[in-house]
Design a protein around this motif. Structure first.
Motif, short mmCIF file in Angstrom:
data_model
loop_
_atom_site.label_atom_id
_atom_site.label_comp_id
_atom_site.label_asym_id
_atom_site.label_seq_id
_atom_site.Cartn_x
_atom_site.Cartn_y
_atom_site.Cartn_z
N UNK A 194 0.84 -1.19 0.00
CA UNK A 194 0.00 0.00 0.00
C UNK A 194 0.88 1.25 0.00
N UNK A 195 0.89 2.04 1.08
CA UNK A 195 1.64 3.29 1.10
C UNK A 195 3.00 3.17 1.78
N UNK A 196 3.42 1.96 2.11
CA UNK A 196 4.67 1.77 2.84
C UNK A 196 5.67 1.02 1.95
N UNK A 197 6.89 1.54 1.88
CA UNK A 197 7.97 0.91 1.15
C UNK A 197 9.11 0.61 2.12
N UNK A 198 9.71 -0.58 2.02
CA UNK A 198 10.83 -0.95 2.86
C UNK A 198 11.87 -1.69 2.03
N UNK A 199 13.12 -1.26 2.15
CA UNK A 199 14.20 -1.91 1.40
C UNK A 199 15.16 -0.89 0.85
N UNK A 200 15.95 -1.28 -0.15
CA UNK A 200 16.94 -0.38 -0.75
C UNK A 200 16.42 0.18 -2.06
N UNK A 201 16.45 1.50 -2.17
CA UNK A 201 16.10 2.18 -3.42
C UNK A 201 16.60 3.61 -3.32
N UNK A 202 16.26 4.45 -4.30
CA UNK A 202 16.68 5.85 -4.28
C UNK A 202 16.20 6.52 -3.00
N UNK A 203 17.04 7.34 -2.40
CA UNK A 203 16.65 8.09 -1.23
C UNK A 203 15.42 8.95 -1.54
N UNK A 204 14.57 9.13 -0.54
CA UNK A 204 13.38 9.98 -0.70
C UNK A 204 13.78 11.43 -0.98
N UNK A 205 15.00 11.79 -0.63
CA UNK A 205 15.51 13.15 -0.84
C UNK A 205 15.73 13.46 -2.32
N UNK A 206 15.65 12.44 -3.16
CA UNK A 206 16.04 12.54 -4.57
C UNK A 206 14.84 12.52 -5.50
N UNK A 207 14.79 13.44 -6.45
CA UNK A 207 13.77 13.48 -7.49
C UNK A 207 14.37 12.91 -8.77
N UNK A 208 14.06 11.65 -9.07
CA UNK A 208 14.69 10.98 -10.21
C UNK A 208 14.26 11.56 -11.55
N UNK A 209 13.10 12.20 -11.62
CA UNK A 209 12.65 12.76 -12.89
C UNK A 209 13.49 13.97 -13.30
N UNK A 210 14.29 14.50 -12.37
CA UNK A 210 15.14 15.65 -12.66
C UNK A 210 16.52 15.25 -13.16
N UNK A 211 16.76 13.95 -13.35
CA UNK A 211 18.04 13.49 -13.89
C UNK A 211 18.02 13.64 -15.41
N UNK A 212 19.00 14.30 -16.00
CA UNK A 212 19.00 14.49 -17.46
C UNK A 212 19.28 13.19 -18.20
N UNK A 213 18.91 13.16 -19.48
CA UNK A 213 19.24 12.05 -20.34
C UNK A 213 20.67 12.22 -20.84
N UNK A 214 21.55 11.30 -20.46
CA UNK A 214 22.96 11.40 -20.85
C UNK A 214 23.49 10.04 -21.26
N UNK A 215 24.57 10.03 -22.03
CA UNK A 215 25.27 8.79 -22.35
C UNK A 215 26.13 8.36 -21.17
N UNK A 216 26.77 9.32 -20.51
CA UNK A 216 27.51 9.06 -19.29
C UNK A 216 26.56 8.41 -18.28
#
Length: 346
Positions: free
Chosen positions: A124-146
């Motif tokens: 439901x609304x709870x996540x537990x485990x390893x993933x991107x920190x909640x502090x991070x907005x992944x949609x703001x990562x640019x598209x790069x080859x690097x």
């Protein structure tokens, strides 16, 4: 029911094995409540680096200055990744691996060890485990080859956590680590709060971070920081992505850019990134990007820029070329790079 589900799972595994790596992803319904999905991609990179910062297969927020300039070319497929998701009603489990886990050599086989990127359970609304920190907005990562993009200006970290989401609001307790300090006494988890705003125009997130850090002499220090990041749609399919981070962020920003504590002082960091992606037609696109970070105690001052061109040859196959530069202003060192990437989405 168990036999039916088991046979379907075996069929799915068999199909994936027979199809090999270069085939579409799979989403298989096992029952009314059970579904298993396979995904990932194969990515092949050719990378050339020239300058007085030592070669890296992707830039992070730090580097090694060389006494003399050097040039190096490498061809590799380590970014290739595989993931699997299993859903049962309100419960979902997800695991993803890539091949940046080290091992192997360039003399014989170039074998590479897999490593865990994500491994979490969501109910439901709870996540537990390893993933991107909640502090991070992944949609703001640019598209790069690097592989990492401009990590000098990014919040970029995956770690263990328990996260609760209520509408646009998220709060989490996450794994602590005082980089540069007394890690044996990291007894209090990091706490992150985040609010997301989104609409047809894109999205923006505002995040806050609070931590307890431990110095090498046994003192404890409170560290706080804030971030605003987002992806804004402009004309057509174009978009503008940005991140601004300020505070005692340490290891959260720049992928090894600055330690949490230096001696007995808490490092304060300012980092930012801006990237604009323009579509020349339906699939041909270019991203222009710049990211930078500065730290007050160590004096670290790094930046990176790049420009690229990507195109989809098919729906799942894309090719891209990128040119850029990684700069360590505090050490008067820089390296230029060129990269060609071929990516097939499973």
């Amino acid at each position: 029911m168990f036999k039916i589900n088991k046979s379907k799972l075996l069929l799915a595994t068999g199909l994936l094995t027979m199809a090999g790596a270069a085939n579409a992803g799979y989403d298989i319904k096992l029952s009314d409540q059970d579904k298993i999905s396979f995904g990932g991609y194969i990515k092949v990179d050719a990378r050339y680096v020239d300058g007085d910062v030592a070669y890296r297969p992707f830039w992070i927020g730090t580097g090694t200055k060389l006494e003399e300039s050097a040039s190096q070319f490498n061809l590799y497929a380590n970014e290739t990744r595989f993931n699997m998701k299993y859903s049962h009603g309100d419960v979902m489990g997800f695991i993803e691996m890539d091949f940046w886990g080290g091992g192997g050599n360039e003399i014989v086989s170039n074998s590479a060890n897999p490593r865990i990127r994500h491994a979490f359970i969501k109910y439901k609304n709870v996540l537990a485990g390893q993933t991107w920190t909640t502090f991070m907005n992944t949609s703001a990562i640019p598209e790069t080859a690097d592989f990492a993009g401009a990590t000098t200006g990014l919040v970029f970290i995956r770690q263990g956590q328990v996260r609760y989401t209520a509408g646009n609001f998220q709060v989490s307790v996450e794994n602590p680590e005082t980089w540069g300090g007394d890690t044996a006494n990291d007894s209090m988890p990091d706490v992150v709060a985040r609010y997301n705003m989104k609409g047809d125009w894109g999205n923006v997130s505002v995040s806050a971070l609070a931590r307890q850090l431990n110095t090498t002499l046994g003192n404890t220090e409170t560290a706080i920081g804030a971030s605003i990041a987002g992806r804004i749609k402009t004309s057509g399919k174009d978009d503008f992505r940005f991140q601004i981070h300020q505070g005692e962020l340490g290891r959260y920003v720049g992928a090894a850019f600055a330690k949490d504590v230096v001696g007995e002082e808490v490092e304060e960091t300012t980092a930012y990134l801006a990237a604009y992606r323009h579509f020349w037609n339906e699939s041909l696109r270019t991203t222009i990007m710049y990211g930078a970070a500065e730290a007050d105690v160590s004096g670290a001052d790094r930046s990176q820029w790049s420009v690229n061109l990507f195109d989809n040859l098919t729906k799942q196959l894309s090719v891209g070329v990128e040119f850029g530069q990684f700069i360590m202003d505090d050490q008067d060192a820089d390296s230029n790079y060129a990269q060609l990437s071929l990516k097939y989405v499973l």
